[in-house]
Design an enzyme around this catalytic site. Structure first.
Site, PDB file in Angstrom:
ATOM      1  N   HIS A 177      35.384  13.256  -9.037  1.00 28.74           N
ATOM      2  CA  HIS A 177      35.458  12.308  -7.926  1.00 28.74           C
ATOM      3  C   HIS A 177      34.757  12.798  -6.664  1.00 28.74           C
ATOM      4  O   HIS A 177      34.364  11.994  -5.819  1.00 28.74           O
ATOM      5  CB  HIS A 177      36.916  12.020  -7.566  1.00 28.74           C
ATOM      6  CG  HIS A 177      37.730  11.479  -8.698  1.00 28.74           C
ATOM      7  ND1 HIS A 177      38.418  12.288  -9.574  1.00 28.74           N
ATOM      8  CD2 HIS A 177      37.963  10.208  -9.101  1.00 28.74           C
ATOM      9  CE1 HIS A 177      39.049  11.537 -10.459  1.00 28.74           C
ATOM     10  NE2 HIS A 177      38.793  10.271 -10.204  1.00 28.74           N
ATOM     11  N   GLU A 180      37.513   9.387  -4.853  1.00 31.95           N
ATOM     12  CA  GLU A 180      36.073   9.311  -4.607  1.00 31.95           C
ATOM     13  C   GLU A 180      35.797   8.735  -3.224  1.00 31.95           C
ATOM     14  O   GLU A 180      34.923   9.239  -2.494  1.00 31.95           O
ATOM     15  CB  GLU A 180      35.381   8.444  -5.660  1.00 31.95           C
ATOM     16  CG  GLU A 180      33.873   8.319  -5.437  1.00 31.95           C
ATOM     17  CD  GLU A 180      33.206   7.285  -6.321  1.00 31.95           C
ATOM     18  OE1 GLU A 180      32.261   6.633  -5.855  1.00 31.95           O
ATOM     19  OE2 GLU A 180      33.632   7.125  -7.490  1.00 31.95           O
ATOM     20  N   CYS A 194      33.339   9.004 -19.356  1.00 32.10           N
ATOM     21  CA  CYS A 194      31.969   8.887 -18.877  1.00 32.10           C
ATOM     22  C   CYS A 194      31.388  10.293 -18.746  1.00 32.10           C
ATOM     23  O   CYS A 194      32.096  11.299 -18.915  1.00 32.10           O
ATOM     24  CB  CYS A 194      31.937   8.175 -17.522  1.00 32.10           C
ATOM     25  SG  CYS A 194      32.806   9.058 -16.207  1.00 32.10           S
ATOM     26  N   HIS A 253      42.375  10.654 -14.146  1.00 25.80           N
ATOM     27  CA  HIS A 253      43.519   9.767 -13.992  1.00 25.80           C
ATOM     28  C   HIS A 253      44.101   9.386 -15.349  1.00 25.80           C
ATOM     29  O   HIS A 253      44.107   8.223 -15.749  1.00 25.80           O
ATOM     30  CB  HIS A 253      43.120   8.518 -13.198  1.00 25.80           C
ATOM     31  CG  HIS A 253      42.851   8.802 -11.755  1.00 25.80           C
ATOM     32  ND1 HIS A 253      41.996   8.051 -10.984  1.00 25.80           N
ATOM     33  CD2 HIS A 253      43.329   9.781 -10.940  1.00 25.80           C
ATOM     34  CE1 HIS A 253      41.966   8.550  -9.757  1.00 25.80           C
ATOM     35  NE2 HIS A 253      42.755   9.592  -9.712  1.00 25.80           N
ATOM     36  N   THR A 278      31.431   4.202  -6.988  1.00 26.85           N
ATOM     37  CA  THR A 278      30.619   4.147  -8.215  1.00 26.85           C
ATOM     38  C   THR A 278      31.280   3.378  -9.352  1.00 26.85           C
ATOM     39  O   THR A 278      30.583   2.904 -10.255  1.00 26.85           O
ATOM     40  CB  THR A 278      30.277   5.555  -8.710  1.00 26.85           C
ATOM     41  OG1 THR A 278      31.488   6.270  -9.012  1.00 26.85           O
ATOM     42  CG2 THR A 278      29.475   6.322  -7.671  1.00 26.85           C
TER      43      THR A 278
END
Length: 287
Positions: free
Chosen positions: A75, A129, A12, A40, A166
């Site tokens: 994050h 996050e 993303c 990750h 998110t």
């Protein structure tokens, strides 16, 4: 055999920015630390480690010498991390995703409101996050991962304000909204903010469609990816012949014996080069 890599899968915007910043800083020379895994995905972390990125935890961060450079991943981090950096003279390279940063600020504004409404975060407890989001409330925010958990941890006679991690699924957020809406009483107010990243949320219907077009689906992602687990399960609901692999070595020849077509997709933390490596491995083991 026809093998297709999903064009909609992969990093993303926030992860892309963090990776680019890490590569730019490493190219400039000198030591660069990263507070937690930059993404990750073990394969990508290893690639950057080989280029010089040093991953540390918060304990090691608090002991770094003056002048150290530390990358903050997409994050985000709680205010305490910034305070530690200032106290110790640590230079921060802040790669917090803009979507996460905006969410942190919104939570902080609500927390500072008179009356202190109950702040609830729909998210995965302990997720990087989420820790940053809870930090905006001095640790008082309530984290729930399922709608039913609200029954034991919320006072429905007091004002409630709901936010979301998110990368959580929209369906789950809506379930939490409906659950709290049915139980709020006594004149208490309920506000909720859909803070789910649309670049992530829109992938759910996309991967479902992608999974339906192939005999076998290989979902490539790191085993610690929360977003990856959600997308993987979405694929498997549509196509039971969906398998997770974190590297080409995890692939198994028996997955593809009766397959005429294979689809390869991944999480927001999955690099394109890793999906391409899996494609080449599948070709090699099915020739």
């Amino acid at each position: 055999m026809f093998i297709e890599i999903d064009e909609g899968s992969g990093y993303c915007f926030g992860v892309t920015t963090a990776i680019n910043k890490a590569e730019e800083e490493l190219a400039a020379g000198g030591l660069l630390y990263c507070l937690g895994d930059i993404v990750h995905n073990g394969s990508e972390c290893e690639r950057l480690r080989e280029r010089g990125l040093i991953t540390i935890d918060h304990e090691a961060f608090s002991r770094l010498p003056v002048g150290s450079r530390v990358l903050l991943r997409a994050h985000g981090e709680p205010p305490a991390t910034y305070a530690t950096a200032m106290q110790r003279g640590i230079e921060l390279v802040d790669a917090t995703c803009p979507v996460v940063l905006q969410l942190q600020r919104r939570i902080r504004r609500v927390y500072e409101e008179p009356g202190h409404p109950q702040i609830v975060i729909y998210g995965k407890p302990g997720h990087a996050e989420v820790l940053g989001l809870v930090g905006q409330t001095e640790g008082t925010a309530i984290v729930i991962e399922q709608a039913s958990e609200a029954e034991d941890v919320l006072d429905f006679a007091r004002d409630i304000c709901l936010f979301s991690q998110t990368t959580k699924p929209l369906e789950g957020f809506r379930e939490v909204v409906e659950y709290i809406s049915r139980r709020i009483h006594g004149g208490a107010g309920f506000r909720y903010f859909d803070t789910i990243c649309r670049q992530v949320a829109n992938r759910l219907p996309h991967v479902r469609s992608f999974a339906s077009r192939h005999d076998v689906v290989v979902f490539v992602c790191g085993l610690k990816s929360s977003n990856g687990r959600v997308l993987f399960e979405a694929c498997r609901q549509i196509n039971p012949a969906t398998y997770m692999a974190d590297s080409p070595s995890a692939l198994r020849p028996e997955w593809f014996r009766a397959a005429g077509s294979v689809g390869i997709c991944g999480a927001t933390s999955t690099p394109k080069w890793l999906m391409e490596a899996c494609r080449e491995a599948i070709y090699a083991m099915t020739q």
